[in-house]
Design an enzyme around this catalytic site. Structure first.
Site, PDB file in Angstrom:
ATOM      1  N   GLY A 150     -20.254 -20.202  21.228  1.00  0.00           N
ATOM      2  CA  GLY A 150     -21.144 -19.053  21.326  1.00  0.00           C
ATOM      3  C   GLY A 150     -21.743 -18.964  22.707  1.00  0.00           C
ATOM      4  O   GLY A 150     -22.588 -19.774  23.074  1.00  0.00           O
ATOM      5  N   VAL A 151     -21.299 -17.990  23.495  1.00  0.00           N
ATOM      6  CA  VAL A 151     -21.774 -17.873  24.879  1.00  0.00           C
ATOM      7  C   VAL A 151     -22.433 -16.516  25.094  1.00  0.00           C
ATOM      8  O   VAL A 151     -22.225 -15.846  26.102  1.00  0.00           O
ATOM      9  CB  VAL A 151     -20.634 -18.115  25.897  1.00  0.00           C
ATOM     10  N   LYS A 203     -40.544 -14.962  10.112  1.00  0.00           N
ATOM     11  CA  LYS A 203     -39.304 -14.373  10.601  1.00  0.00           C
ATOM     12  C   LYS A 203     -39.113 -13.031   9.914  1.00  0.00           C
ATOM     13  O   LYS A 203     -39.645 -12.797   8.829  1.00  0.00           O
ATOM     14  CB  LYS A 203     -38.109 -15.281  10.289  1.00  0.00           C
ATOM     15  N   LYS A 208     -26.396 -14.645  24.727  1.00  0.00           N
ATOM     16  CA  LYS A 208     -27.578 -14.718  25.584  1.00  0.00           C
ATOM     17  C   LYS A 208     -27.965 -16.162  25.917  1.00  0.00           C
ATOM     18  O   LYS A 208     -28.179 -16.507  27.081  1.00  0.00           O
ATOM     19  CB  LYS A 208     -28.746 -14.001  24.908  1.00  0.00           C
ATOM     20  N   VAL A 209     -28.062 -17.023  24.892  1.00  0.00           N
ATOM     21  CA  VAL A 209     -28.492 -18.403  25.137  1.00  0.00           C
ATOM     22  C   VAL A 209     -27.355 -19.249  25.679  1.00  0.00           C
ATOM     23  O   VAL A 209     -27.507 -19.987  26.654  1.00  0.00           O
ATOM     24  CB  VAL A 209     -29.057 -19.029  23.844  1.00  0.00           C
ATOM     25  N   GLY A 210     -26.189 -19.162  25.029  1.00  0.00           N
ATOM     26  CA  GLY A 210     -25.069 -19.994  25.437  1.00  0.00           C
ATOM     27  C   GLY A 210     -24.673 -19.786  26.881  1.00  0.00           C
ATOM     28  O   GLY A 210     -24.318 -20.736  27.590  1.00  0.00           O
TER      29      GLY A 210
END
Length: 375
Positions: free
Chosen positions: A198-199, A98, A201-203
């Site tokens: 959390g909405v 990472k 990119k993924v959410g």
């Protein structure tokens, strides 16, 4: 800053607090940690290679305004360790790594800085492949790739996999269905109330899958414009003020999809959900939270198992990206999550411990030693 070890502590355990005192103890389990600095562009970055036992390390680049350098080091160590376990559970011939870039991506990210970062990654000779993460996107990887061969998650226009949040969300959705099957006897989520924290990119993509199946979705996000855009696009979604309010909602499933540490003692104490399954990395705030969840009857789907879809997507790019092939591989997260729950039941341990055991066994079966580039 380098240390080697054939095995690593489970991902749900916090690493020792990094400092100049006891440095190698703090880096236990990591093969290599590199600090990168370029005064001309303002680049300050850390690249952590946790394990190359299964192959070269692959993991995204997080661009974030950390409180201090120690916070950045703690994050990159935890995230890189998680990538090793994630790759092993996804069955990929890859290790875990990472990178973090210190700064505010809204003001500090420039093409010159990204090119400088690309030169640093190139200097590692292929031991670490980078991709997108929080604060970076496919367009950024295109710029990094101008100076570096070891880049995935590039834009579709450049022959890459594009936005990896697509299959990250799809994998979480598959893991959620596996958890529902264990919790309620059916993978169906129709009529279930799912809270998504959390909405981004993924959410956002996860909400779409849930609504398409007929789930009732409650959301929150600290970024008002992101939340507003989702509510405008999907008016059937209900929003609450913050995460503290969300976890007190009468939920069937709680999906943490923002940053790590979402599950602490206070959250577990008030959580009504029967299942926790979300996209955030390192969701367990400290050792022992996994047992608190089990004691409260909450079925926890380990984060690095269910959120591996993005890794699968960008890894597929290394073979010449094929979305249908990558999506089929990501669909396997359903079976992998079921395997974890079965192992937890047979061993009499929480799912987080069971997942660690499976991943560690897979890494130990791989050829020992440090991966080196060919030639």
């Amino acid at each position: 800053m380098t240390t080697t070890s054939p095995s690593a502590p489970p991902t749900h355990r916090e690493p020792a607090h990094p400092s100049t005192t006891g440095l190698f103890d703090a880096l236990e389990g990591h093969e290599q940690v590199v600090a990168c600095a370029d005064p001309d562009t303002g680049l300050r970055a850390l690249v952590a290679v946790h394990s190359t036992a299964r192959g070269p390390a692959l993991g995204g680049t997080r661009f974030h305004a950390y409180a201090d350098q120690d916070a950045a080091l703690r994050d990159v160590l935890a995230l890189s360790r998680g990538m090793s376990y994630k790759a092993a559970m996804a069955g990929l011939p890859l290790g875990g790594g990472k990178a973090v870039i210190l700064g505010d991506p809204r003001t500090d990210k420039t093409p010159d800085l990204l090119r400088s970062y690309g030169r640093f990654v190139q200097s590692l000779g292929g031991r670490y492949y980078t991709a997108c993460d929080v604060g970076t996107c496919s367009a950024d990887m295109d710029v990094v790739a101008e100076q570096c061969r070891y880049v995935t998650g590039r834009s579709v226009e450049q022959g890459g996999a594009g936005d990896s949040s697509v299959l990250t969300a799809y994998g979480v959705y598959q893991g959620m269905r596996a958890a529902a099957e264990v919790a309620w006897g059916s993978p169906e989520l129709t009529g279930r109330t799912v809270g998504v924290a959390g909405v981004g990119k993924v959410g956002r993509h996860l909400v779409g899958h849930l609504l398409d199946e007929g789930a009732d979705v409650v959301v929150t996000d600290v970024h008002a414009p992101t939340l507003g855009a989702l509510l405008q696009a999907r008016p059937e979604v209900r929003a609450v003020a913050d995460t503290a309010a969300l976890v007190r909602e009468p939920l069937d499933v709680y999906a943490p999809c923002a940053l790590g540490g979402a599950l602490d003692d206070d959250v577990v104490a008030v959580l009504s959900a029967r299942v926790v399954c979300g996209a955030a990395n390192n969701q367990l705030a400290h050792p022992g939270v996994e047992r608190l969840l089990e004691e409260r009857g909450v079925l926890y789907a380990p984060d690095y198992v269910v959120n591996a879809g993005g890794l699968i997507q960008v890894a597929d790019e290394l073979d010449g990206f094929d979305f249908a092939r990558a999506r089929e591989r990501a669909a396997g997260i359903h079976a992998t999550t079921r395997e974890v729950f079965a192992r937890a039941a047979s061993d009499g341990v929480p799912p987080a411990v069971a997942a660690d055991r499976i991943a560690e066994q897979r890494m130990q079966r791989s050829a020992p030693g440090v991966w080196l580039p060919e030639g």
